[in-house]
Design a protein around this motif. Sequence first.
Motif, PDB file in Angstrom:
ATOM      1  N   GLN A 172       0.460  -0.978   0.326  1.00  0.00           N
ATOM      2  CA  GLN A 172      -0.003   0.042   0.194  1.00  0.00           C
ATOM      3  C   GLN A 172       0.627   1.343   0.012  1.00  0.00           C
ATOM      4  O   GLN A 172       1.838   1.114   0.540  1.00  0.00           O
ATOM      5  N   ASN A 174       0.455   5.268  -0.835  1.00  0.00           N
ATOM      6  CA  ASN A 174       0.152   7.362  -0.765  1.00  0.00           C
ATOM      7  C   ASN A 174       1.369   8.199  -1.997  1.00  0.00           C
ATOM      8  O   ASN A 174       2.711   8.392  -1.340  1.00  0.00           O
ATOM      9  N   THR A 231      -1.783  -1.240  -3.549  1.00  0.00           N
ATOM     10  CA  THR A 231      -2.695  -0.429  -3.400  1.00  0.00           C
ATOM     11  C   THR A 231      -2.275   0.795  -3.427  1.00  0.00           C
ATOM     12  O   THR A 231      -1.617   0.891  -2.539  1.00  0.00           O
ATOM     13  N   ASN A 233      -3.432   4.828  -2.993  1.00  0.00           N
ATOM     14  CA  ASN A 233      -4.489   6.249  -2.461  1.00  0.00           C
ATOM     15  C   ASN A 233      -3.857   7.078  -2.203  1.00  0.00           C
ATOM     16  O   ASN A 233      -2.957   7.365  -1.866  1.00  0.00           O
ATOM     17  N   ILE A 235      -3.255  10.939  -1.842  1.00  0.00           N
ATOM     18  CA  ILE A 235      -3.809  11.270  -1.458  1.00  0.00           C
ATOM     19  C   ILE A 235      -3.321  13.124  -1.574  1.00  0.00           C
ATOM     20  O   ILE A 235      -3.038  13.740  -3.008  1.00  0.00           O
TER      21      ILE A 235
END
Length: 284
Positions: A172, A174, A231, A233, A235
């Motif tokens: 994961q 950002n 994944t 994310n 931001i």
Amino acid sequence: MKILVTGANGQLGYDVVQEGIKLGVKMLGVGREDFDITLEQDVHKFIKKENPDAIIHCAAYTAVDHAEDDQDTCWKVNVEGTKNLAAAAKEVNAKFMYISTDYVFDGMGSEPFKETDTPKPVGYYGLTKYDGEKVVQELLDQWFIVRISWVFGINGHNFIKTMLRLSETRNQLNVVGDQYGSPTYTFDLSKLILDMIVTEKYGIYHASNEGFCTWAEFANEIFKQADKNVTVNAISTEEYPTRAVRPKNSRMSKQKLVQNGFEPLPYWKHALTHYLNEISEEVE
């Protein structure tokens, strides 16, 4: 034709030299070990001795965040260095191409910046690159200025290599999702640069691969094509503070390329596919 390329150890300079060699052009790739571009005497001596027909100036101080604190070095390389090279090119009557950046713009709005838009840099790096552009235009009657963005190539560090490295240990990540621009594959760009330098279609150009995306969308596509289960994310810029301000809008219009009969670069997703194949072959 003999072409001298500064910054030959960097992503773009390396590919320009390799592409020129493939085309049978006499290429002279130079780096810091050959001469210091910030020393006027050294530059003039080297250029006079080699007497190239054209100079493609890819070398630059590109550490965007460090530039805010190391302004003296950044200025010397990006402005003084460019001035020295442009003056030396004039002395030997060589064509001159200066590689600039999307950072000359303020990143406001959502429309692609045109070649004729007035630059308004918000960071010190962008300011020095814009001052480099002005120096070239003041010193020379005929010049090429090529603005590029979000560069990736085989030789050196870039966003794709960073994402792939992080994917080894993270599932994961950002990634900023509100900065828009176009990735630029140096393999594709080097072909355009060499097509351009043999012409007399001087002026300011924007050159990047076709299509726009955010960094988060870019990361997603990298993981998708590289078959990595990560994944992303998305931001905001504010959630990822950096020393230097990043432009939220780095979209650039490539209208001038089309008007002058140059082939637009491939769509960025296709360029990514080519690049991932290139780096996987290098690993094997």
